[in-house]
Design a protein around this motif. Sequence first.
Motif, PDB file in Angstrom:
ATOM      1  N   VAL A 435     -47.258  34.925   7.418  1.00  0.00           N
ATOM      2  CA  VAL A 435     -46.068  35.159   6.614  1.00  0.00           C
ATOM      3  C   VAL A 435     -46.146  36.528   5.952  1.00  0.00           C
ATOM      4  O   VAL A 435     -47.178  36.888   5.369  1.00  0.00           O
ATOM      5  CB  VAL A 435     -45.904  34.054   5.544  1.00  0.00           C
ATOM      6  N   ILE A 439     -41.793  37.672   2.163  1.00  0.00           N
ATOM      7  CA  ILE A 439     -41.353  36.278   2.285  1.00  0.00           C
ATOM      8  C   ILE A 439     -42.151  35.392   1.332  1.00  0.00           C
ATOM      9  O   ILE A 439     -41.600  34.468   0.718  1.00  0.00           O
ATOM     10  CB  ILE A 439     -41.496  35.798   3.743  1.00  0.00           C
ATOM     11  N   ARG A 443     -40.399  33.035  -1.477  1.00  0.00           N
ATOM     12  CA  ARG A 443     -40.589  31.593  -1.573  1.00  0.00           C
ATOM     13  C   ARG A 443     -41.131  31.191  -2.947  1.00  0.00           C
ATOM     14  O   ARG A 443     -40.732  30.157  -3.502  1.00  0.00           O
ATOM     15  CB  ARG A 443     -41.532  31.127  -0.466  1.00  0.00           C
ATOM     16  N   ASN A 454     -35.521  26.212   1.935  1.00  0.00           N
ATOM     17  CA  ASN A 454     -35.486  25.937   3.367  1.00  0.00           C
ATOM     18  C   ASN A 454     -34.109  25.404   3.747  1.00  0.00           C
ATOM     19  O   ASN A 454     -33.240  25.178   2.898  1.00  0.00           O
ATOM     20  CB  ASN A 454     -36.577  24.930   3.767  1.00  0.00           C
ATOM     21  N   TYR A 489     -28.480  35.289   1.778  1.00  0.00           N
ATOM     22  CA  TYR A 489     -28.972  34.087   1.088  1.00  0.00           C
ATOM     23  C   TYR A 489     -28.002  33.600   0.027  1.00  0.00           C
ATOM     24  O   TYR A 489     -27.693  32.410  -0.037  1.00  0.00           O
ATOM     25  CB  TYR A 489     -30.333  34.394   0.451  1.00  0.00           C
ATOM     26  N   TRP A 515     -30.417  28.884   2.258  1.00  0.00           N
ATOM     27  CA  TRP A 515     -31.368  29.524   3.158  1.00  0.00           C
ATOM     28  C   TRP A 515     -30.877  29.376   4.590  1.00  0.00           C
ATOM     29  O   TRP A 515     -30.278  28.367   4.970  1.00  0.00           O
ATOM     30  CB  TRP A 515     -32.744  28.867   3.014  1.00  0.00           C
ATOM     31  N   THR A 519     -32.315  34.747   6.869  1.00  0.00           N
ATOM     32  CA  THR A 519     -32.884  35.129   5.574  1.00  0.00           C
ATOM     33  C   THR A 519     -34.284  35.706   5.739  1.00  0.00           C
ATOM     34  O   THR A 519     -34.588  36.797   5.257  1.00  0.00           O
ATOM     35  CB  THR A 519     -32.918  33.912   4.628  1.00  0.00           C
ATOM     36  N   ASP A 520     -35.163  34.959   6.451  1.00  0.00           N
ATOM     37  CA  ASP A 520     -36.526  35.449   6.650  1.00  0.00           C
ATOM     38  C   ASP A 520     -36.544  36.728   7.483  1.00  0.00           C
ATOM     39  O   ASP A 520     -37.335  37.638   7.215  1.00  0.00           O
ATOM     40  CB  ASP A 520     -37.381  34.370   7.323  1.00  0.00           C
TER      41      ASP A 520
END
Length: 822
Positions: A435, A439, A443, A454, A489, A515, A519-520
């Motif tokens: 990751v 990120i 989180r 999520n 987001y 989410w 987004t990631d």
Amino acid sequence: MAESSGLQTCLTALRADPQLIWAPVRHHSPMCSWQLGRLFRQHQPDVVLIEGPHDASFLIPFLQDDQTQLPLAIYSYLRESTSPETTPPKTASERVASAEPAPDADEPAATRQLKASRVFIPFAEMSPEWQAIQLAKQAQVPCQFIDLPYAARMPGAAADTERDQLLYDNRKLEEGEYLSALLAESDCDDFDQWWDRHFESAGEASPNEFFSQMHHFCLLMRNLSVDSDPETLQREQFMAQQIRPYLTEGKRVLVVCGGYHCLGIAHFLASDDLSPKPIPEPISVPAPQPLPEHWESGSHLIPYALSRFSKKHGYPAGLTDCGYYQQLWQRLSRQPGPLPEDFTRRYHTDLTTGFMTFLQQKNYPVALPQLTDALVMSQQLANLRGIPAGRSELRESLTATLLKSHQPSDTFFRQWLDDYFDVTAIGHVPPGLPVAPLIQDFRLLTTQLGLPTNFQAGAVKKDLSIYRKPKHRAVSQFLHRLRFLTIPYARLMAGPDVSDPASLHLVRERWQCQWQTETDAALIESSHLGASIVDAARNKLQVAFEQDDPGSIDMVSLLLQAMQMGIQQWLRPIFHRVQQLLEQETNLSALHQSLQILLTCCHGGGIFSTVSTDDLAGLIRHTFIRLCARLPRIDNSYATEASAGWIADLSFMTRQYPTLCPATYFMDAIEACYRLSDSAGLIGACAGVLIRHDQLTDSLEDCLAQAFSRQHSEPEAVGDFLSGLLTTNKSQLLQPDPMLSALNHQLSQLDETSFLTCLPALRRAFTQLTPREVAEFSQICIWETHLNLPAQIPAVSQDTLLAAQQLREQWRTSQIHWGMNK
């Protein structure tokens, strides 16, 4: 003859080592991928080496994971660290010795230009690099990237945060003299069309024949010379260094790289032995510089959209109509041996059938015989040109047979054809992927702030009281940082928004947070700006601050965004620059919009800002006075409706913020504008303000009479006057005297032709009334004309109207802090 001899010398150098198996490819070519599979099965190499950043080789196992879904991209970045630890401040003695003033405690630690760069290396199923990785997995042989590490490429310019930077960039090659001459001789529109005719349709060739032709083409594109730009030579020398150890061990090595690089790699491989060299003289290659300690680099795997492989979306090494080639690869992948003669015909038949279904879903009339005609025409075009039928011929025939100029929906046909050949698939990364720090920070913060982390959490709405509750303010700052970084987001549903001036007075915010896969991906794509959300937002803010020749509106908006994000250390530098820009600003529209945003900044000045409320108040007052001073100079370069709107806004500001926006300066400007302006709309707007403040020296009847006197030379003068009046003082129209009586009197003096001439402008003026106001006005007209109809409205005294107006203003003031006033 000399060219033939030089070509043979280069080919001999490429074939010097039988253990070295070349696969010169065009990135993302389905035919190159298909021939690569056949070449692999023919030679059974011991190791597969692929053009790609060497420092991203650790991602290959994740690319080979069974749960990986394409398209994906390797995202690599470099950034100069801006942390205080890497830029220690000078001591007091050092500052004295250099005659340097002490730093302001509110100034940012680093004011140098932010340096950063990023690059994408995309993979689709049709990409030869991806197929090489999968072939290595199936054969259980080692596989790695051999190109120069991205960390060895020092960026020399400011960060480009707005567009994709692709590692594969063919623009220089496609703009070369050889390719230009080739296209001119072949009568092809572009390189993609030429490529389709000579390589993408070469299914009958054996792998050795196909890649030999690729060598010929790429050698001629390189002018049979190893010499190239320094970065290309650095890369080719590094790739040769990665290949040599495997050859020394006696292994069969498959090298998959862009065809342009083969000659350079072969030259550097031959530099230490007696193999034939492409050119006798040595090539000077600057040594790659190590990454300085204060620089950071990283590589990550991210989901990528297939549509981003298209040249239409700015990918220099992409393909036109990438969806066409994606479907072509899916069909090719089911053909391990030589292609049947009718392969292309059957493929085009399936495509046209799918396109018919696509058009029918759009309610576009299409019949099967038309598609048959399109397929026949495609083949006839190819026969006339002496080439196999390809993408260009299919597009031309579909357009010719299905596009009917008499149908209204034909406007969308070409766009639909583009959409059909432009697939929008998005990939998925496998579980267990390392990751990215950005990120991880995202989180952590979303968990702490009670926001969805999520997809299962769904959409969450947040109502935030940003001035009263510190926790709400922290959530707001986090969401504004994500918005500033363009992370998909959170969406601002209500609240002060720079893009909507009408909302700037609101003090509550309503967000919808959800989410999603993108987004990631977007977070990783912002990794070059920082390892945390606040660092990335701060560094992007620095990039925006350091842009050349910014507009005053842009910089004032940046000030508000910095306040909303809670990035304190940049507020004072931005504020000082705003002061400079507004002092130089002469455009009324820019001054007006900047003033609106500054008033919003003033709401949160004491909470969000290291800039004092007094400083903000002084700047607002100064900007308001400068705007008032320029009002009498309004000329025809500004739209009358816009100018009247500014006057109405300024009038409201004097009532809502009397200490920040002194009415004295405004009324002086309005009186001057009323006397000097020759615009009926501006005269009406000024008259409305002067009536509200009981300072109109002329009677309203005289003002109307003057507007009607211009009727013959300016048919819109009456409508413009009323439009301006309604903009600044709508209540005047909703009382019988003196407005309605004077208006009726003047209209009754017009003949039919004159009345019809001014009617359109009158209608436009009355469109400012709301439905309720139209109903009230209608009742007043009925009562004024003494018709014996119900619902007559009694006259309302001037004192009552003024009292109602004062009550309305008091209500508006009391509600503004709750974000309910619109």
